[in-house]
Write a protein that holds these residues in place. Sequence first.
Motif, PDB file in Angstrom:
ATOM      1  N   GLY A  47     -21.808  48.832  67.370  1.00 50.87           N
ATOM      2  CA  GLY A  47     -22.603  48.217  66.312  1.00 50.87           C
ATOM      3  C   GLY A  47     -21.736  47.643  65.217  1.00 50.87           C
ATOM      4  N   VAL A  48     -20.720  48.399  64.821  1.00 51.64           N
ATOM      5  CA  VAL A  48     -19.789  47.906  63.795  1.00 51.64           C
ATOM      6  C   VAL A  48     -18.969  46.741  64.333  1.00 51.64           C
ATOM      7  CG1 VAL A  48     -17.788  48.511  62.392  1.00 51.64           C
ATOM      8  CG2 VAL A  48     -19.661  50.137  62.645  1.00 51.64           C
ATOM      9  N   GLY A  49     -18.436  46.883  65.551  1.00 49.66           N
ATOM     10  CA  GLY A  49     -17.595  45.828  66.115  1.00 49.66           C
ATOM     11  C   GLY A  49     -18.316  44.507  66.260  1.00 49.66           C
ATOM     12  N   VAL A  50     -19.563  44.559  66.727  1.00 51.20           N
ATOM     13  CA  VAL A  50     -20.330  43.323  66.921  1.00 51.20           C
ATOM     14  C   VAL A  50     -20.720  42.708  65.576  1.00 51.20           C
ATOM     15  CG1 VAL A  50     -22.484  42.372  67.799  1.00 51.20           C
ATOM     16  CG2 VAL A  50     -21.173  43.993  69.193  1.00 51.20           C
ATOM     17  N   ALA A  51     -21.224  43.546  64.661  1.00 49.90           N
ATOM     18  CA  ALA A  51     -21.685  43.023  63.365  1.00 49.90           C
ATOM     19  C   ALA A  51     -20.552  42.378  62.584  1.00 49.90           C
ATOM     20  CB  ALA A  51     -22.323  44.144  62.555  1.00 49.90           C
ATOM     21  N   VAL A  52     -19.415  43.064  62.522  1.00 44.06           N
ATOM     22  CA  VAL A  52     -18.292  42.528  61.751  1.00 44.06           C
ATOM     23  C   VAL A  52     -17.583  41.416  62.524  1.00 44.06           C
ATOM     24  CG1 VAL A  52     -16.131  43.109  60.593  1.00 44.06           C
ATOM     25  CG2 VAL A  52     -18.015  44.734  60.589  1.00 44.06           C
ATOM     26  N   GLY A  53     -17.554  41.526  63.837  1.00 45.99           N
ATOM     27  CA  GLY A  53     -16.885  40.505  64.639  1.00 45.99           C
ATOM     28  C   GLY A  53     -17.478  39.126  64.462  1.00 45.99           C
ATOM     29  N   LEU A  54     -18.776  39.055  64.162  1.00 42.97           N
ATOM     30  CA  LEU A  54     -19.420  37.762  63.947  1.00 42.97           C
ATOM     31  C   LEU A  54     -18.862  37.039  62.725  1.00 42.97           C
ATOM     32  CD1 LEU A  54     -23.139  38.658  64.740  1.00 42.97           C
ATOM     33  CD2 LEU A  54     -21.501  37.448  66.200  1.00 42.97           C
ATOM     34  N   SER A  55     -18.236  37.787  61.808  1.00 42.39           N
ATOM     35  CA  SER A  55     -17.649  37.161  60.631  1.00 42.39           C
ATOM     36  C   SER A  55     -16.495  36.241  60.998  1.00 42.39           C
ATOM     37  CB  SER A  55     -17.151  38.237  59.655  1.00 42.39           C
ATOM     38  OG  SER A  55     -18.197  39.094  59.263  1.00 42.39           O
ATOM     39  N   GLY A  56     -15.991  36.378  62.209  1.00 42.02           N
ATOM     40  CA  GLY A  56     -14.933  35.481  62.653  1.00 42.02           C
ATOM     41  C   GLY A  56     -15.362  34.026  62.637  1.00 42.02           C
ATOM     42  N   PHE A  57     -16.675  33.767  62.825  1.00 40.59           N
ATOM     43  CA  PHE A  57     -17.180  32.405  62.706  1.00 40.59           C
ATOM     44  C   PHE A  57     -16.855  31.834  61.327  1.00 40.59           C
ATOM     45  CE2 PHE A  57     -20.200  33.513  66.182  1.00 40.59           C
ATOM     46  CZ  PHE A  57     -19.956  32.440  67.012  1.00 40.59           C
ATOM     47  N   ALA A  58     -17.174  32.636  60.301  1.00 45.96           N
ATOM     48  CA  ALA A  58     -16.951  32.187  58.929  1.00 45.96           C
ATOM     49  C   ALA A  58     -15.468  31.943  58.676  1.00 45.96           C
ATOM     50  CB  ALA A  58     -17.494  33.212  57.943  1.00 45.96           C
ATOM     51  N   PHE A  59     -14.619  32.826  59.212  1.00 43.78           N
ATOM     52  CA  PHE A  59     -13.185  32.621  58.995  1.00 43.78           C
ATOM     53  C   PHE A  59     -12.690  31.368  59.694  1.00 43.78           C
ATOM     54  CE2 PHE A  59      -8.828  33.091  60.580  1.00 43.78           C
ATOM     55  CZ  PHE A  59      -8.170  33.032  59.356  1.00 43.78           C
ATOM     56  N   GLY A  60     -13.139  31.158  60.933  1.00 44.34           N
ATOM     57  CA  GLY A  60     -12.715  29.963  61.654  1.00 44.34           C
ATOM     58  C   GLY A  60     -13.094  28.685  60.932  1.00 44.34           C
ATOM     59  N   VAL A  61     -14.312  28.651  60.412  1.00 48.43           N
ATOM     60  CA  VAL A  61     -14.781  27.480  59.676  1.00 48.43           C
ATOM     61  C   VAL A  61     -13.986  27.304  58.381  1.00 48.43           C
ATOM     62  CG1 VAL A  61     -16.744  26.472  58.458  1.00 48.43           C
ATOM     63  CG2 VAL A  61     -17.090  27.606  60.650  1.00 48.43           C
ATOM     64  N   THR A  62     -13.822  28.403  57.642  1.00 47.55           N
ATOM     65  CA  THR A  62     -13.102  28.334  56.363  1.00 47.55           C
ATOM     66  C   THR A  62     -11.650  27.921  56.563  1.00 47.55           C
ATOM     67  OG1 THR A  62     -14.516  30.095  55.496  1.00 47.55           O
ATOM     68  CG2 THR A  62     -12.487  29.630  54.296  1.00 47.55           C
ATOM     69  N   SER A  63     -11.026  28.480  57.578  1.00 50.40           N
ATOM     70  CA  SER A  63      -9.627  28.156  57.842  1.00 50.40           C
ATOM     71  C   SER A  63      -9.461  26.694  58.222  1.00 50.40           C
ATOM     72  CB  SER A  63      -9.089  29.058  58.964  1.00 50.40           C
ATOM     73  OG  SER A  63      -7.729  28.784  59.219  1.00 50.40           O
ATOM     74  N   ALA A  64     -10.333  26.202  59.087  1.00 50.57           N
ATOM     75  CA  ALA A  64     -10.258  24.792  59.467  1.00 50.57           C
ATOM     76  C   ALA A  64     -10.520  23.895  58.263  1.00 50.57           C
ATOM     77  CB  ALA A  64     -11.275  24.501  60.568  1.00 50.57           C
ATOM     78  N   LEU A  71     -14.074  44.805  68.184  1.00 49.66           N
ATOM     79  CA  LEU A  71     -13.903  43.946  67.013  1.00 49.66           C
ATOM     80  C   LEU A  71     -12.774  42.944  67.227  1.00 49.66           C
ATOM     81  CD1 LEU A  71     -14.647  43.145  64.186  1.00 49.66           C
ATOM     82  CD2 LEU A  71     -13.359  45.104  63.311  1.00 49.66           C
ATOM     83  N   TYR A  72     -11.683  43.384  67.827  1.00 52.70           N
ATOM     84  CA  TYR A  72     -10.548  42.487  68.053  1.00 52.70           C
ATOM     85  C   TYR A  72     -10.932  41.340  68.986  1.00 52.70           C
ATOM     86  CZ  TYR A  72      -5.705  41.044  68.860  1.00 52.70           C
ATOM     87  OH  TYR A  72      -4.537  40.319  68.941  1.00 52.70           O
ATOM     88  N   VAL A  73     -11.615  41.680  70.076  1.00 52.36           N
ATOM     89  CA  VAL A  73     -12.012  40.651  71.039  1.00 52.36           C
ATOM     90  C   VAL A  73     -13.017  39.678  70.425  1.00 52.36           C
ATOM     91  CG1 VAL A  73     -13.199  40.235  73.228  1.00 52.36           C
ATOM     92  CG2 VAL A  73     -11.522  42.087  73.050  1.00 52.36           C
ATOM     93  N   LEU A  74     -14.046  40.221  69.786  1.00 55.00           N
ATOM     94  CA  LEU A  74     -15.091  39.363  69.242  1.00 55.00           C
ATOM     95  C   LEU A  74     -14.593  38.563  68.044  1.00 55.00           C
ATOM     96  CD1 LEU A  74     -17.986  38.508  69.573  1.00 55.00           C
ATOM     97  CD2 LEU A  74     -18.696  40.418  68.132  1.00 55.00           C
ATOM     98  N   TRP A  75     -13.799  39.174  67.188  1.00 57.81           N
ATOM     99  CA  TRP A  75     -13.256  38.466  66.018  1.00 57.81           C
ATOM    100  C   TRP A  75     -12.440  37.260  66.442  1.00 57.81           C
ATOM    101  CZ3 TRP A  75     -13.831  38.645  60.808  1.00 57.81           C
ATOM    102  CH2 TRP A  75     -12.858  38.012  60.032  1.00 57.81           C
TER     103      TRP A  75
END
Length: 238
Positions: free
Chosen positions: A19-36, A138-142
């Motif tokens: 539950g933690v890994g999936v919920a927090v891993g989705l934040s990788g979308f925001a990082f990818g967008v922000t970084s780009a 979390l590592y995989v999903l992030w």
Amino acid sequence: MRDGGGEKPDGAVVRDALGVGVAVGLSGFAFGVTSAGSGLTLLQTCALSLLVFTGASQFALVGALAAGGGPFTAAAGAFFLGVRNAFYGLRLSQLLALPRAVRPFAAQWVIDETTAVSLAQPGRRSARLGFVVTGLSLYVLWNLTTLLGALGAEAIGDTAAWGLDAAGPAVFLALLAPMLRSGTERMVAGLAVLLGLGLLPVLPAGVPVLVAALAAPVVLWARGRRRASRGDAGEGEL
């Protein structure tokens, strides 16, 4: 922490950790967008998630770059924010007691979420399972969502409208809140929040988090003084 009795069922540990890994891993979308959006290339964005793998530091780095800061200033802020993971490592090394050969690899997964899940377990076996499942998921999903976010930055648009940047902190607070059982713990948490938020506009990125760590010794010192004064008052009455 004792091995053996009092362990949580494996299924419950895995469920919570995923539950933690999936919920927090989705934040990788925001990082990818922000970084780009800050000007980093796809390769640079993915390398940050693969090698750094601590979301707060990654967001601090790209946020500073997006605001016009230099690379050294941005890296310094990210470094200061990531210092807390070293203290997590000191605690988890005793809690997990992993073999020496495994520790260098496990160190990559020493972050807020794995620490919170591990510390929430009643025994060492459950703590190890929670650490591994949280870290792996979390590592995989992030990293996967970082890639997708960087590739689809233009299509996703403003991440603030999606609320993805708030998913990580929200999950961590949900894990932390039930652990604040005593009045002292709640006082430390409250003072830390005040210090962090109050100093955020005036100090460089990452520094308010380190200053907020002073909340614990300050509260303990204050309570010690109060107990000492009560003791002196009691002796005076005698």
